[in-house]
Scaffold this motif. Structure first.
Motif, PDB file in Angstrom:
ATOM      1  N   PRO A 499      37.206  34.010  46.030  1.00  0.00           N
ATOM      2  CA  PRO A 499      37.790  34.453  44.604  1.00  0.00           C
ATOM      3  C   PRO A 499      38.246  35.505  45.354  1.00  0.00           C
ATOM      4  O   PRO A 499      37.580  36.707  45.740  1.00  0.00           O
ATOM      5  CB  PRO A 499      36.824  34.756  43.585  1.00  0.00           C
ATOM      6  N   VAL A 500      39.062  35.794  44.575  1.00  0.00           N
ATOM      7  CA  VAL A 500      40.587  37.555  45.057  1.00  0.00           C
ATOM      8  C   VAL A 500      41.597  37.293  43.829  1.00  0.00           C
ATOM      9  O   VAL A 500      42.124  36.500  43.402  1.00  0.00           O
ATOM     10  CB  VAL A 500      41.649  37.041  46.068  1.00  0.00           C
ATOM     11  N   ARG A 501      41.302  38.778  43.450  1.00  0.00           N
ATOM     12  CA  ARG A 501      41.197  38.356  41.802  1.00  0.00           C
ATOM     13  C   ARG A 501      43.448  39.219  42.419  1.00  0.00           C
ATOM     14  O   ARG A 501      44.017  38.443  41.990  1.00  0.00           O
ATOM     15  CB  ARG A 501      40.779  39.637  40.874  1.00  0.00           C
ATOM     16  N   ALA A 502      43.416  40.496  42.456  1.00  0.00           N
ATOM     17  CA  ALA A 502      44.337  41.103  43.237  1.00  0.00           C
ATOM     18  C   ALA A 502      44.690  41.004  44.605  1.00  0.00           C
ATOM     19  O   ALA A 502      43.279  41.790  44.874  1.00  0.00           O
ATOM     20  CB  ALA A 502      44.511  42.368  42.450  1.00  0.00           C
ATOM     21  N   MET A 503      45.605  41.009  44.866  1.00  0.00           N
ATOM     22  CA  MET A 503      45.279  41.142  47.065  1.00  0.00           C
ATOM     23  C   MET A 503      44.829  42.670  47.167  1.00  0.00           C
ATOM     24  O   MET A 503      46.321  43.514  46.545  1.00  0.00           O
ATOM     25  CB  MET A 503      46.274  40.257  48.026  1.00  0.00           C
ATOM     26  N   MET A 559      41.678  32.350  35.074  1.00  0.00           N
ATOM     27  CA  MET A 559      41.223  33.434  36.503  1.00  0.00           C
ATOM     28  C   MET A 559      40.998  34.966  36.978  1.00  0.00           C
ATOM     29  O   MET A 559      40.175  35.657  36.896  1.00  0.00           O
ATOM     30  CB  MET A 559      40.580  32.209  37.113  1.00  0.00           C
ATOM     31  N   ASN A 560      42.195  34.728  37.501  1.00  0.00           N
ATOM     32  CA  ASN A 560      42.282  36.544  37.512  1.00  0.00           C
ATOM     33  C   ASN A 560      42.777  37.546  36.507  1.00  0.00           C
ATOM     34  O   ASN A 560      42.213  38.221  36.946  1.00  0.00           O
ATOM     35  CB  ASN A 560      44.604  35.677  38.818  1.00  0.00           C
ATOM     36  N   ALA A 561      43.091  36.916  35.870  1.00  0.00           N
ATOM     37  CA  ALA A 561      42.559  38.379  34.539  1.00  0.00           C
ATOM     38  C   ALA A 561      42.007  38.656  34.505  1.00  0.00           C
ATOM     39  O   ALA A 561      41.609  39.332  33.837  1.00  0.00           O
ATOM     40  CB  ALA A 561      43.546  37.777  33.333  1.00  0.00           C
ATOM     41  N   LEU A 562      40.582  37.355  33.832  1.00  0.00           N
ATOM     42  CA  LEU A 562      39.105  37.607  34.020  1.00  0.00           C
ATOM     43  C   LEU A 562      38.385  38.553  35.077  1.00  0.00           C
ATOM     44  O   LEU A 562      38.341  38.937  34.307  1.00  0.00           O
ATOM     45  CB  LEU A 562      38.766  36.482  33.490  1.00  0.00           C
ATOM     46  N   GLY A 563      39.489  38.416  36.294  1.00  0.00           N
ATOM     47  CA  GLY A 563      38.468  38.200  37.186  1.00  0.00           C
ATOM     48  C   GLY A 563      39.138  40.095  36.799  1.00  0.00           C
ATOM     49  O   GLY A 563      37.914  41.034  37.704  1.00  0.00           O
TER      50      GLY A 563
END
Lengths: 994, 188
Positions: A499-503, A559-563
Motif C-alpha cells: 500500500p502506498v498513499r502518495a509516492m 483508499m488513497n484519500a483515507l490513507g
C-alpha cells in the motif's frame, strides 16, 4: 487503415465491421466491439476533456465504469443528448456524436486553464474562506457567479423523446457481476433449478475473463471456459442473463435496483424502450462486483496517456489497441507485471518501475526480467513530463523512509500505473452490511451482512482466479441451498502489493500537483490541508475537499484519500473509517427512474362519466385531488368572471345542473350501522328515520374537523354516506381504522361506492319541474319529499337514489344513478331543462353559491385546527351522546378558552373590492409592526346575487365583533371591512324549502 | 325508450379498444358489462347462492360467467353475467339470512380488463410488484394489489395460456388500460 494504434490481431472486436462516430466534430473510425474510449485510443486520441476545477487536460484513465476523467457529452440525435458519459463504457456505434466538456473556446485551448495557474489560491475550502464578506454580496454576486461556473456538462434542454420501462422481478438468487466469480455463482445456483438473475454492467458478460488471454481454467483457455459457461446459462430457462445492466442500488429486503440499457448501442433502436429499471426482489444476493485499481499519487499523475495498468492490459487484449508504443508501468504491486508482459507480447517497448524492493517482490520479477523487460525495483515516481500527453516519467530510487536518490527520466508515450486494488463494496455497503478492514490486502472488505447476501471474488478481496471461481461457486451454491461444491484449476494470478498513499518525492511539497480524486480535482495537498485545518472525521474531510463525492463515489480515490488522512493523523486506516457509499453506483438517467410515469401515465387522471359531455360543452377543468372537475362553462368570449356570474344567476333564478359525481360515497351496512355512525360523527344518528338525510360532521381525535357530508338512511341497517371529494379515501381509512382496531365488536361493513354512483346535482327554483316528467315511483311534492330526504325510484328508467339536498340554498336534488347510465340521464335531464334555460355550472359557481349561504368547505374554512364551534356548528353536537370521536378534545382548556378564531362574514367598504384568500386581518392598521394579527380570510368571491364582494374569515372572537370594523391586507394596503353574519343571501333559508 | 336503455346499453368507460393495442402478442381486452358485488360477511358458512365461501383467502372459484374471489377473512368480490345483476344479490341475501353481512352492488364501480398471452405476467410486472411466477401466483389466485399508481384486484384464471383479470375502479380504468398498453409495448 486510420487507427494507427490498432493492433493487427487479438481482441474481442470485429475488424471487418467498421463503425464511425465523431469526437468534437472529427470523424473517428473504430470497429465493432469498441468502446468510445478504445476507438479514440486506436486513433491516438488521449486528450478528451478538461478537469472539473482546474481545467487541466485529461485523458482516459480506466477501461470501465470507474473512469473519472473521460466524461463526454453524447449526442444520439435530436433530443437525445446527455452529458458526463464515461467514454470507457459508451459503446462505439455509427452515428454517435461525442463532445468533450468543460472548456472554452476549445479542448486544445481552454481559457479556464488559468484556474490551474491559480491553483495555490483554489485550495480546499476556497469558497468557504473567500466568499464570506461582504455578506450581501453572496446573493447578488458570489452565488450567481459560482453557480454559473459550477456543474459539469450541459443538461439537455429538449424533452426526452425516448421511452423507458419498469419491471418488477423476483428470483431466488440474484448475482451481480458476470466475471469469473459471478459466473461460477450463477452456474451453481442455476443448476439447482431455482430462478437466477445474472446482471452485468458490460455489453458482454465475462468481466476480467474478457481480457484474459494467457490464463487457463480447467485446462482450457479462459475464453473457452467463458463461452461454455455462457452457453450453459443461456440454455437454462430459469436464468435471466442481463448484459448492459448495472445494479446501482441495494435497498431493504433484498430489493435491488438494476438499470438495463437496451438501445443506446444500436444505430437503429426501433420502438424498444431506451432503458429499463428492474426492481428485483431476490431471496439471496451474490455480489461479485469485482474491484477497482488504485492510481498512484505522484506529481502530474493526471496527464493524458497515464492509465491504470490493468486498463492498459484491457485495451491491448480486449480491444486490440495500444495506448502507446513506449509504455512505462509504475507500480507497487504484482498485477502490473502481467500487464507489462502482455504489452511486451504485443510488441511494444516496455519498462517497469516498482516501489517495492527486490526482496518484497514475488515470482513476477523473475518472469518479467526473463522476458527481457527492464525492471527498476525500489524506485519511486517523482513526476510526469508533458502537458496534453505524457512524454516521460521521472523516477528515482527511494528507500523505505522515502529518501529519494538521483532522478532518471524514462521517456514514454503511455504510463500504466497500479497502486493495488480496492474491492468494489459499494452495494454491500448500501445493503447496510458492516465493512471490515483487512490489513493483508489493505482494503475494506465485506464483514457482517445485514441482509441475505454474500460477496465472492475480487469484491471480497480474493484476487486469484481459481480462488475467485471456487468462492463464486460456493456462494452460488449456498445461496441456492445446494451442498454441491466444484473444484477449479486455473493459472496462478500475480497478486499482492505494498500500500502506498502518495509516492515518495523530494520535490517542494507546495509545488506538487498529485491527484487523489481525478473527478473532483482533489490533490494530496488538499487533503493534507483539511487535516491541518482540524478536520478529523473522514466524512468532514470528504465534504470539505469533495474527495470521493459525486458520481465517482470514491471508486478510484477512496483508499488513497483515507490513507493520506490516516497518515497525517498518525493513526490507522480502520480508525479513520470509510465514508458511506451512496446509490447509485454509477449515474442513472432520470428516464430510467421515471419509467413510464410520464404524460397520461404520470398520475391517474380520474374523470367522471359526464366528463366528455363537459369537455364537448366547452368546460374548463380544475384538478381536485386526482379528479379533473368542470370548473366553469364559458360561452364564446366569456371570462371566468363572466361565466361564473351567469351561472350563479341561472341557479338562483332558474335551474343549474352540476356534476357532483366525485363526492366520496361509502355504504355503511350492518346491524350496528347506526351505533357506528353515532360514535364517528358529532351528530345523533339513532333516531334518523329511513328516507331522511342529515348533514354529518366528523372530527379527528383532537377535536378538529376532519370531514363533512350529507348522509342518508337507506334502511335501518344501511347508511349512504357522502364525503368531500378530496377526503373520500381519508374518511374510509379513518372509519376502517376505528372499526378494525377500536370497535371490532360492531357488526358493520364499509364499502366504497364513490364510483358506483354518479351524482347529478340539479339546483334552482325550477329543479322540480325539470325532473318531474323523468322520475318514476317517487312523489316529488314538497310535502311528500321535503328538504333533506332521500327516495329510491327510477329516473329515465334507471334506478336512482334521489336526494333532496342543497349546497346552494336553492330547491335542489342530487340524482344518484349507476355510473354507466349517468351520461344518458344527464343528457335527458339537460334536454328536459332546456325549456327552463337549464345551465350547466362548474365548481367555481358551486363555491360562490355556497359562500353566499355561509356553508363551509372543509379544507377552506377549516385547516385541521378548527373545531365545530369555531365555524358556528356546535349546535350539531348531540348533547346526549356519551361519546364520539373527538368529544373529549372539545373540552381541552385551549379549545374552550376565549380568543379562538371564529367564522364570520366580511364585507368591504368598497363593494367592488374582492379580498385575497389568505389575507391577514388586524383591528388597527396604524399599530406598530409586528402587528397583532386577528385572523385571515378563508373564502372571498364576487357575488353576482348580492351585487357585491363577499368574504368569509376566521377572526379571533369574531362573533363578538359583529357590526364592527377591521382591516384586511391587500396588495395596495389595508382595506376596511365590516364584520357580518356569514350568511349573505336568503338568511331565513326560505328558498331551500320551496 | 329510456327504460330500454337501462340493462342494454351501459356506457362503459373504456369502450371497445383493440385487443392487442401494442401489437405485442399480449391481449388487453376490457370486459363487457358485468355484474359485480362486494360481499362482506362474518362467520360465512360454506356457501351462498351456490358460491363457495370456505375457500382460502387469495383464491378465486367459479368460471368466467360467475366467479367469487376471497380477498380477506370477511370479504369477497363476486363477478357474474350482467343478466344476474338483480338475482344474484337477492340469492345471496336469502342464503345468508340473519348472518350479519353486506351485499353492495359495485357493478358500475368496478371495471374489468382481461390480460392474456404467454408474456402477460411480464406486462403486469411493469407496475405490479408481486411475484407472478407459477409457484407464487398459480391459476386460481386472486389478490388486491397495485398496478403503478392504481389499486387493482388481480385474478389469475385457469387456461392454456396465462389469463389474468385486472379489476380497478371506473375512473382509474383509463390509466390502468394505458399503463397495460405501454407495459405490453415494453415487455419485449
Amino acid at each position: 487503415m486510420a487507427q494507427p494504434f490498432r493492433l493487427s490481431r487479438g481482441g474481442r472486436i470485429d475488424r471487418t465491421r467498421p463503425v464511425r462516430f465523431t469526437f468534437n466534430g472529427r470523424t473517428v473510425e473504430g470497429v465493432h466491439g469498441d468502446s468510445v474510449a478504445s476507438a479514440l485510443l486506436a486513433n491516438g486520441i488521449h486528450l478528451v476533456g478538461r478537469s472539473f476545477k482546474y481545467h487541466r487536460p485529461r485523458g482516459i484513465l480506466s477501461h470501465g465504469s470507474d473512469e473519472p476523467s473521460a466524461l463526454l457529452s453524447v449526442d444520439r440525435g435530436p433530443g437525445r443528448i446527455d452529458p458526463n458519459n464515461r467514454a470507457s463504457v459508451v459503446e462505439a456505434r455509427d452515428g454517435l456524436k461525442t463532445l468533450s466538456q468543460n472548456h472554452w473556446p476549445s479542448l486544445e485551448h481552454d481559457i479556464g486553464a488559468i484556474n490551474d495557474l491559480l491553483s495555490p489560491v483554489f485550495v480546499a475550502g476556497f469558497y468557504y474562506k473567500t466568499f464570506m464578506w461582504p455578506k450581501k454580496f453572496w446573493d447578488r454576486v458570489y452565488e450567481p457567479v459560482i453557480r454559473a461556473a459550477a456543474g459539469l456538462g450541459k443538461a439537455p434542454a429538449a424533452p426526452d423523446p425516448d421511452r423507458y420501462a419498469n419491471r418488477h422481478a423476483h428470483c431466488e438468487v440474484l448475482v451481480v457481476g458476470a466475471g469469473p466469480a459471478g459466473l461460477a455463482a450463477a452456474l451453481a445456483a442455476a443448476r439447482t433449478g431455482k430462478r437466477v438473475i445474472l446482471a452485468d454492467e458490460g455489453p458482454e458478460p465475462g468481466g476480467a475473463l474478457l481480457h484474459e488471454t494467457s490464463a487457463e481454467i480447467d485446462g482450457r483457455p479462459a475464453a473457452e471456459w467463458l463461452d461454455g459457461a455462457l452457453a450453459e446459462l443461456d440454455s437454462r430457462e430459469n436464468v435471466i442473463l442481463l448484459p448492459r445492466t448495472t445494479a446501482f442500488g441495494y435497498y431493504n429486503h433484498n430489493h435491488v435496483a438494476l438499470a438495463e440499457r437496451i438501445t443506446d448501442h444500436l444505430p437503429n433502436p426501433g420502438t424498444a424502450p431506451r432503458e429499463r429499471l428492474w426492481q428485483v426482489r431476490a431471496g439471496e444476493v451474490v455480489l461479485a462486483t469485482g474491484s477497482h485499481e488504485r492510481p498512484l499519487v505522484f506529481s502530474d499523475n493526471d496527464r493524458p496517456g497515464i492509465l491504470l495498468a490493468e486498463s492498459v492490459r484491457v485495451f491491448l487484449n480486449r480491444y486490440g489497441v495500444a495506448p502507446g508504443r513506449r509504455i512505462v508501468f509504475a507500480t507497487s504491486g504484482a498485477s502490473a507485471y502481467t500487464a507489462a508482459l502482455d504489452a511486451k507480447g504485443a510488441g511494444l517497448a516496455v519498462s517497469l518501475v516498482d516501489l517495492r524492493a527486490e526482496d518484497e517482490c514475488g515470482p513476477e520479477l523473475v518472469e518479467l526480467r526473463a522476458a527481457g523487460i527492464e525492471v527498476l525495483t525500489g524506485h519511486t515516481v517523482i513526476g510526469a513530463k508533458g502537458g496534453k500527453r505524457v512524454t516521460g516519467l521521472v523516477v528515482a530510487p527511494a528507500d523505505r523512509a522515502g529518501r529519494c536518490g538521483a532522478h532518471r527520466l524514462l521517456p514514454c508515450d503511455c504510463v500504466g500505473m497500479s497502486g493495488g486494488w480496492t474491492p468494489a463494496v459499494h452495494l454491500f455497503s448500501q445493503s447496510r452490511g458492516k465493512l471490515g478492514y483487512e490489513a493483508t490486502i489493505d482494503a475494506f472488505v465485506p464483514g457482517t451482512s445485514a441482509q441475505a447476501e454474500r460477496s465472492a471474488g475480487a469484491a471480497k478481496g480474493t484476487y486469484d482466479l481459481a480462488a475467485c471461481l471456487a468462492e463464486g461457486d460456493a456462494a452460488g451454491a449456498a445461496a441456492s441451498g445446494s451442498a454441491e461444491r466444484r473444484r477449479f484449476t486455473a493459472s496462478p494470478t500475480l497478486t499482492g502489493f505494498r500500500p502506498v498513499r502518495a509516492m515518495p518525492t523530494d520535490a517542494d511539497p507546495a509545488k506538487v500537483r498529485a491527484f487523489v480524486d481525478f473527478q473532483n480535482d482533489v490533490t494530496a495537498k488538499d487533503i493534507g490541508l483539511a487535516v491541518r485545518e482540524g478536520f478529523r472525521s473522514i466524512e468532514h474531510v470528504k465534504r470539505y475537499t469533495t474527495t470521493g463525492m459525486a458520481t465517482d463515489q470514491g471508486k478510484t480515490s477512496n483508499m488513497n484519500a483515507l490513507g493520506i488522512v490516516a497518515g497525517k493523523l498518525d493513526t490507522t486506516l480502520p480508525s479513520v473509517g470509510t465514508t458511506t457509499f451512496r446509490p447509485p453506483y454509477t449515474p442513472v438517467t432520470f428516464g430510467t427512474l421515471v419509467g413510464p410515469a410520464r404524460h397520461a401515465l404520470f398520475d391517474p387522471i380520474r374523470t367522471t362519466p359526464i366528463h366528455d359531455w363537459a369537455e364537448s360543452h366547452g368546460a374548463t377543468f380544475e384538478n381536485v385531488a386526482l379528479w379533473r372537475r368542470a370548473w366553469y362553462f364559458p360561452k364564446a368570449g366569456e371570462t371566468l368572471h363572466d361565466a361564473v356570474a351567469r351561472e350563479c344567476k341561472a341557479v338562483r333564478e332558474g335551474v343549474g345542473i352540476f356534476d357532483a359525481s366525485t363526492l366520496g360515497k361509502i355504504e355503511v351496512v350492518g346491524p350496528d350501522a347506526a351505533e357506528f355512525m353515532n360514535r364517528l360523527y358529532i351528530n345523533p344518528w339513532l333516531k334518523l328515520e329511513v328516507g331522511r338525510c342529515r348533514y354529518g360532521l366528523m372530527l379527528k381525535e383532537d377535536g378538529y374537523i376532519l370531514d363533512d357530508g350529507v348522509v342518508a338512511r337507506v334502511a335501518p341497517d344501511c347508511f349512504h354516506v357522502t364525503t368531500t371529494t378530496g377526503g373520500a379515501a381519508r374518511v374510509l381509512a379513518h372509519m376502517e381504522d376505528y372499526l378494525q382496531t377500536e370497535w371490532p365488536d360492531l357488526r358493520v361493513f364499509l364499502t366504497s361506492t364513490t364510483e358506483q354512483w354518479a351524482v347529478i346535482a340539479l339546483q334552482g327554483p325550477k329543479a322540480r319541474a325539470v325532473i318531474a316528467p323523468l322520475v318514476g315511483g317517487i312523489d316529488l311534492s314538497p310535502e311528500a319529499f321535503p328538504h333533506m330526504a332521500m327516495r329510491s325510484g327510477t329516473i329515465c328508467g334507471v334506478p336512482t337514489r334521489l336526494f333532496r339536498v342543497s349546497f346552494t340554498g336553492e330547491l335542489g336534488f342530487e340524482i344518484n344513478v349507476p355510473s354507466d347510465h349517468a351520461l344518458a340521464v344527464w343528457e335527458a335531464v339537460h334536454a328536459a331543462g332546456e325549456p327552463y334555460g337549464i345551465t350547466p355550472y362548474g365548481t367555481e359557481t358551486m363555491h360562490v353559491l355556497r359562500a353566499e349561504k355561509g356553508y363551509i368547505i372543509v379544507g377552506q374554512e377549516t385547516d385541521g385546527t378548527v373545531t365545530p364551534d369555531d365555524v358556528g356548528l356546535s349546535g350539531m353536537i348531540a348533547k346526549a351522546k356519551k361519546d364520539f370521536v373527538g368529544k373529549r378534545s372539545l373540552v381541552r382548556p385551549d379549545v374552550v378558552a376565549a380568543g379562538r378564531k371564529q367564522l364570520v362574514g366580511l364585507v368591504t367598504d368598497n363593494p367592488k373590492l374582492v379580498l385575497e384568500e389568505g389575507a391577514q386581518i388586524v383591528d388597527d392598521p396604524g399599530q406598530p409592526i409586528p402587528m397583532r394579527m386577528l385572523g385571515h380570510v378563508t373564502s372571498s368571491y364576487w357575488s353576482p346575487n348580492c351585487g357585491r364582494s363577499i368574504a368569509m374569515a376566521l377572526v379571533a372572537d369574531g362573533r363578538a365583533l359583529q357590526g364592527g370594523s377591521l382591516h384586511v391586507t391587500t396588495p395596495e394596503g389595508f382595506a376596511r371591512v365590516t364584520v357580518v353574519d356569514p350568511v349573505f343571501f336568503d338568511p331565513k333559508g326560505k328558498r331551500i324549502h320551496a | 325508450m329510456l327504460e330500454a336503455l337501462y340493462r342494454t346499453a351501459r356506457a362503459l368507460p373504456l369502450g371497445r379498444p383493440a385487443a392487442d393495442p401494442a401489437g405485442s402478442g399480449i391481449l388487453i381486452r376490457p370486459a363487457g358489462a358485468e355484474a359485480h358485488v362486494s360481499l362482506r360477511v362474518r362467520d360465512p358458512g360454506p356457501s351462498a347462492a351456490g358460491l363457495p365461501l370456505d375457500r382460502p383467502i387469495n383464491t378465486v372459484s367459479g368460471d368466467a360467467r360467475r366467479w367469487i374471489a376471497r380477498l380477506g377473512p370477511d370479504e369477497w368480490l363476486i363477478g357474474s353475467d350482467e343478466a344476474e345483476a338483480d338475482a344474484l344479490p337477492a340469492a345471496l341475501a336469502a342464503d345468508l339470512g340473519e348472518r350479519p353481512h353486506a351485499i353492495v352492488d359495485i357493478s358500475h364501480r368496478n371495471v374489468g380488463i382481461d390480460v392474456s398471452g404467454a408474456r402477460a405476467a411480464v406486462a403486469l410486472n411493469a407496475g405490479c410488484p408481486l411475484d407472478l411466477g407459477e409457484a407464487a401466483f398459480p391459476a386460481g389466485t386472486a389478490t388486491r394489489t397495485l398496478l403503478g399508481k392504481a389499486e387493482i384486484v388481480l385474478i389469475r384464471r385457469p387456461g392454456p395460456v396465462p389469463l389474468y383479470r385486472v379489476e380497478c375502479w371506473r375512473s382509474f380504468s383509463t390509466y390502468v388500460h394505458g399503463f397495460l398498453t405501454e407495459a405490453a409495448r415494453s415487455a419485449g
